[in-house]
Design a protein around this motif. Structure first.
Motif, PDB file in Angstrom:
ATOM      1  N   LEU A 142       0.837  -1.201   0.000  1.00 12.48           N
ATOM      2  CA  LEU A 142       0.000   0.000   0.000  1.00 12.48           C
ATOM      3  C   LEU A 142       0.872   1.252   0.000  1.00 12.48           C
ATOM      4  O   LEU A 142       1.898   1.296   0.672  1.00 12.48           O
ATOM      5  N   VAL A 143       0.439   2.257  -0.744  1.00  8.02           N
ATOM      6  CA  VAL A 143       1.154   3.532  -0.799  1.00  8.02           C
ATOM      7  C   VAL A 143       0.428   4.533   0.098  1.00  8.02           C
ATOM      8  O   VAL A 143      -0.788   4.687   0.015  1.00  8.02           O
ATOM      9  N   HIS A 144       1.186   5.193   0.987  1.00  9.40           N
ATOM     10  CA  HIS A 144       0.610   6.202   1.873  1.00  9.40           C
ATOM     11  C   HIS A 144       1.384   7.500   1.719  1.00  9.40           C
ATOM     12  O   HIS A 144       2.516   7.522   1.222  1.00  9.40           O
ATOM     13  N   ASP A 145       0.776   8.588   2.191  1.00  8.57           N
ATOM     14  CA  ASP A 145       1.513   9.847   2.235  1.00  8.57           C
ATOM     15  C   ASP A 145       1.066  10.617   3.475  1.00  8.57           C
ATOM     16  O   ASP A 145       0.411  10.062   4.364  1.00  8.57           O
ATOM     17  N   VAL A 155      -3.917  14.366   6.763  1.00  9.92           N
ATOM     18  CA  VAL A 155      -4.483  13.156   6.155  1.00  9.92           C
ATOM     19  C   VAL A 155      -3.404  12.405   5.376  1.00  9.92           C
ATOM     20  O   VAL A 155      -2.348  12.946   5.057  1.00  9.92           O
ATOM     21  N   CYS A 156      -3.709  11.151   5.089  1.00 11.37           N
ATOM     22  CA  CYS A 156      -3.056  10.444   3.991  1.00 11.37           C
ATOM     23  C   CYS A 156      -3.992  10.643   2.804  1.00 11.37           C
ATOM     24  O   CYS A 156      -5.152  10.234   2.862  1.00 11.37           O
ATOM     25  N   GLN A 157      -3.513  11.303   1.774  1.00  9.79           N
ATOM     26  CA  GLN A 157      -4.424  11.717   0.698  1.00  9.79           C
ATOM     27  C   GLN A 157      -5.189  10.574   0.026  1.00  9.79           C
ATOM     28  O   GLN A 157      -6.390  10.697  -0.201  1.00  9.79           O
ATOM     29  N   PRO A 158      -4.544   9.425  -0.285  1.00  7.05           N
ATOM     30  CA  PRO A 158      -5.324   8.359  -0.935  1.00  7.05           C
ATOM     31  C   PRO A 158      -6.370   7.733  -0.004  1.00  7.05           C
ATOM     32  O   PRO A 158      -7.299   7.092  -0.489  1.00  7.05           O
ATOM     33  N   HIS A 159      -6.203   7.885   1.314  1.00  6.08           N
ATOM     34  CA  HIS A 159      -7.106   7.223   2.265  1.00  6.08           C
ATOM     35  C   HIS A 159      -7.609   8.234   3.294  1.00  6.08           C
ATOM     36  O   HIS A 159      -7.667   7.948   4.492  1.00  6.08           O
ATOM     37  N   ALA A 160      -7.991   9.401   2.830  1.00  7.71           N
ATOM     38  CA  ALA A 160      -8.295  10.511   3.734  1.00  7.71           C
ATOM     39  C   ALA A 160      -9.516  10.266   4.614  1.00  7.71           C
ATOM     40  O   ALA A 160      -9.664  10.919   5.654  1.00  7.71           O
ATOM     41  N   MET A 175     -10.153   7.445   6.226  1.00  5.48           N
ATOM     42  CA  MET A 175      -9.735   6.630   7.377  1.00  5.48           C
ATOM     43  C   MET A 175      -8.506   7.192   8.066  1.00  5.48           C
ATOM     44  O   MET A 175      -8.378   7.114   9.279  1.00  5.48           O
ATOM     45  N   MET A 176      -7.591   7.698   7.273  1.00  9.10           N
ATOM     46  CA  MET A 176      -6.293   8.133   7.810  1.00  9.10           C
ATOM     47  C   MET A 176      -6.298   9.648   7.931  1.00  9.10           C
ATOM     48  O   MET A 176      -5.861  10.353   7.017  1.00  9.10           O
ATOM     49  N   ARG A 177      -6.793  10.150   9.071  1.00  8.99           N
ATOM     50  CA  ARG A 177      -6.921  11.587   9.277  1.00  8.99           C
ATOM     51  C   ARG A 177      -6.795  11.884  10.761  1.00  8.99           C
ATOM     52  O   ARG A 177      -7.273  11.130  11.608  1.00  8.99           O
TER      53      ARG A 177
HETATM   54 CU   LIG Z   1      -2.823   5.919   3.154  1.00 13.69          CU
END
Ligand SMILES: [Cu+2]
Length: 128
Positions: A73-76, A111-116, A118-120
């Motif tokens: 998975l790619v995160h940022d 946030v993590c932009q691709p998963h904003a 959930m990942m915020r």
């Molecule tokens: Cu992510």
């Protein structure tokens, strides 16, 4: 005579080196915040609550390091209000972004932009 010149050059190199070390470790060095990502959530230093509040002082220089432990998975990491964006971090990799907290206190969304969805979490900038 030549020996005296060599001693002088050596002393100058030592002084220049210690000066460079002093300058690079000065008051303006960034404070590192390590966020591990696993199971689609951020964890401060890899532990504690998911998507923790990140605290900073006004004007503080920060280095946010994302350690992506989600294989495949790619995160940022991004704070849109501050124009902060970390380039995408591949699974198993680590990436960092350096930025300065705003001079005004306040609460900013990260946030993590691709998963904003959930990942915020919140970046809280305050004096205390
Ligand atoms: Cu992510």
């Amino acid at each position: 005579m030549r020996k005296r010149v060599l001693v002088f050059v050596a002393a100058a190199v030592i002084v220049a080196t210690s000066l460079a070390v002093t300058l690079s470790s000065g008051a303006d060095a960034a404070r590192e915040i390590v966020l591990e990502v696993r199971g689609m959530a951020f964890y401060m230093d890899g532990a504690g609550a998911a998507n923790p509040v990140v605290r900073a002082r006004p004007g503080e220089l920060l280095r946010v390091t994302v350690r992506n432990s989600d294989a495949g998975l790619v995160h940022d990491f991004a704070v849109a209000d501050l124009g902060v964006v970390l380039r995408p971090v591949q699974g198993g990799a680590t990436g960092s972004v350096v930025f300065r907290a705003p001079r005004e206190g306040g609460t900013y969304l990260y946030v993590c932009q691709p998963h904003a969805q959930m990942m915020r979490g919140r970046l809280e900038v305050s004096r205390d």
